[in-house]
Design an enzyme around this catalytic site. Structure first.
Site, mmCIF file in Angstrom:
data_model
loop_
_atom_site.group_PDB
_atom_site.id
_atom_site.type_symbol
_atom_site.label_atom_id
_atom_site.label_comp_id
_atom_site.label_asym_id
_atom_site.label_seq_id
_atom_site.Cartn_x
_atom_site.Cartn_y
_atom_site.Cartn_z
ATOM 1 N N ARG A 17 0.400 19.842 -57.990
ATOM 2 C CA ARG A 17 -0.506 18.790 -57.523
ATOM 3 C C ARG A 17 -0.666 18.759 -56.014
ATOM 4 O O ARG A 17 0.287 18.986 -55.276
ATOM 5 C CB ARG A 17 0.008 17.416 -57.980
ATOM 6 C CG ARG A 17 -0.102 17.158 -59.461
ATOM 7 C CD ARG A 17 0.812 16.020 -59.873
ATOM 8 N NE ARG A 17 2.216 16.419 -59.814
ATOM 9 C CZ ARG A 17 3.241 15.582 -59.861
ATOM 10 N NH1 ARG A 17 3.022 14.296 -59.948
ATOM 11 N NH2 ARG A 17 4.466 16.029 -59.810
ATOM 12 N N HIS A 39 1.844 19.042 -51.007
ATOM 13 C CA HIS A 39 1.654 19.529 -52.375
ATOM 14 C C HIS A 39 3.000 19.845 -53.002
ATOM 15 O O HIS A 39 3.998 20.095 -52.314
ATOM 16 C CB HIS A 39 0.749 20.767 -52.403
ATOM 17 C CG HIS A 39 1.398 22.024 -51.898
ATOM 18 N ND1 HIS A 39 2.051 22.902 -52.731
ATOM 19 C CD2 HIS A 39 1.504 22.550 -50.644
ATOM 20 C CE1 HIS A 39 2.525 23.916 -52.011
ATOM 21 N NE2 HIS A 39 2.214 23.728 -50.745
ATOM 22 N N CYS A 40 3.022 19.796 -54.345
ATOM 23 C CA CYS A 40 4.203 20.207 -55.100
ATOM 24 C C CYS A 40 3.811 21.423 -55.930
ATOM 25 O O CYS A 40 2.892 22.150 -55.558
ATOM 26 C CB CYS A 40 4.719 19.059 -55.970
ATOM 27 S SG CYS A 40 3.533 18.460 -57.185
ATOM 28 N N ALA A 41 4.478 21.659 -57.044
ATOM 29 C CA ALA A 41 4.228 22.870 -57.823
ATOM 30 C C ALA A 41 2.850 22.891 -58.462
ATOM 31 O O ALA A 41 2.256 23.954 -58.651
ATOM 32 C CB ALA A 41 5.299 23.019 -58.904
#
Length: 468
Positions: free
Chosen positions: A30, A26-28
């Site tokens: 998504r 995961h990113c910030a």
């Protein structure tokens, strides 16, 4: 309301089940899911799941938008289902060969520059604060004049505002070595060598105060304070050279020979070949950027404000980092920031109109938080979750961005830093009342135009049925 555990199970099922999932990161905003077979994933079903703000397939990954904060909790719930988790860097390694050559290079460019942006953001804020506290009007409130400011205080502020740009090649070379699998410490040393005080200072040479050292009578050798491309190219080649040497040099000699040869070869190439060539390239890019920003009659604002979010969709918008860094380093201000701010704010305005006009609870719960995210500078939930899904709101957002960008270009406002926009971005304009006021008006125009057009022409709930 379903709990996070239930939502995680629904997402995995709609993605084709546990057996179809290779890994998750995961990113910030998504959840990034690597699939064995993307045809088994039902993106429409995923988008209907509670808390999901949008889903799409890009860069070899199924990307599911949850928004800041929520995505961390959803990732934890997915991990409880015995799904293989990976770091962002590991997933980037898996997807590095996906997309065309240009997309892969831009993605790599972003991987290098994103880690150093926080330092440049802080530097920009320091610049804004220095401009604010040294304004005659502000000083007058305390019975002071500019000449009353202590030189020691000025020196202190220069340390805060100048250091990141003076040693920018060290930051770039460090990050490049890290991304390309070299030893980051060698990257730092190479970058520092490019700005060694033994070399003629780049800014002094540009101002005619000192002359470059002419090697072999025709190769100009200077320091590269504030430069990006020379350190970037040195970092790429240096990291690959190091990896190649470590495969060939005996282990007993590796500790001594490898760093010796990397530093010797790369600083020689950097000063006498790579630096001079890519400094010319960098100057060309900077000149082209200024040409666009100097277009008359607000054309630069219309173009950049209107098209920026289209470029964001393609994923190649990280190239703008180089442009903003160059503007700050060479001009001392960033005329690009207010134009892209208008583009970002407008997408938030379009999503806000959808959320307020829609009578569907699911759409309100999706669009309103997405608009807030855009007003904080992150447009992915608004674009992929709302505006682009129904297209018309996205187009109205582009028009709003063009209108706001046009105004910002006409009044010629500039930022003291980069990488933050809309509400947080106001901190980059606090050094002058005029700049801050015009920045607020720029955002108001972008949001107002996008909101009004979306409300009048861009959305109605009949689109929900068509999309289904």
């Amino acid at each position: 309301m379903a709990d996070n555990s239930t939502i995680a199970k629904q997402v995995i099922e709609a993605a084709g089940g546990k057996e179809n999932i290779a890994s998750v990161a995961h990113c910030a905003t998504r959840l990034r899911v690597m699939l064995h077979d993307k045809e088994k994933a039902d993106i429409s079903a995923i988008e209907e799941i509670e808390k999901v703000k949008g889903a799409y397939y890009n860069s070899g990954q199924l990307q599911i938008i949850f928004g800041t904060g929520t995505v961390n909790k959803m990732y934890d719930e997915v991990m409880k289902l015995d799904i293989e988790g990976k770091t962002k860097s590991e997933m980037k390694e898996e997807t590095k060969d996906q997309g065309n050559l240009f997309q892969r290079w831009i993605r790599t460019f972003g991987d290098v520059f994103v880690p150093i942006i926080p330092a440049l953001v802080a530097t920009g804020l320091f610049m804004g604060l220095r401009g604010l506290v040294t304004q005659p009007q502000i000083l007058a409130l305390f019975g002071l004049a500019p000449e009353d400011i202590s030189q020691n205080f000025i020196l202190y502020t220069q340390v805060l505002t100048d250091t990141a740009f003076i040693f920018l090649p060290a930051l770039v070379a460090w990050s490049t070595f890290k991304v390309f699998g070299g030893s980051p410490i060698l990257g730092i040393v190479l970058g520092l060598m490019l700005v060694s005080p033994a070399l003629p200072n780049a800014w002094a040479a540009a101002g005619g105060e000192v002359d470059p050292i002419m090697f072999l009578g025709f190769i100009p050798v200077i320091g590269y304070q504030g430069s990006v491309l020379p350190a970037f190219i040195v970092g790429i080649i240096g990291a690959k050279l190091e990896k190649g040497l470590r495969k060939r040099i005996p282990e007993a000699l590796d500790l001594i020979l490898t760093p010796f040869l990397v530093l010797l070869i790369m600083i020689t190439a950097g000063l006498f070949l790579i630096g001079p060539i890519f400094h010319i390239v960098e100057n060309g890019i900077f000149t082209a950027t200024l040409w666009v920003l100097d277009l008359p009659l607000g054309l630069s604002g219309l173009i950049i404000g209107g098209l920026h979010q289209v470029i964001v969709i393609t994923g190649v918008h990280h190239i703008f980092n180089l442009l903003e860094i160059q503007l700050l380093e060479r001009v001392g201000e960033n005329a690009f920031n207010p134009l892209i701010t208008a583009a970002i704010a407008a997408q938030g305005g379009a999503a806000l109109a959808v959320g307020m006009k829609s009578k569907a609870k699911k759409m309100k719960a999706l669009a309103l938080p997405s608009s807030l995210s855009a007003f904080l500078g992150i447009t992915e939930p608004a674009i992929f979750g709302v505006n682009l899904r129904y297209m018309k709101p996205f187009v109205m957002g582009l028009i709003g961005g063009a209108a706001g960008g046009f105004f910002a270009s006409i009044v010629n406002i500039t930022a003291s830093g980069m990488a933050i926009t809309v509400i947080p971005g106001s901190l980059l304009y606090i050094d002058t009342f005029f700049g801050l006021a015009m920045y607020v008006v720029t955002n108001a125009i972008a949001i107002g135009v996008a909101f009004g057009l979306t409300w009048a022409f861009g959305y109605d709930d009949k689109m929900l049925e068509k999309t289904k």
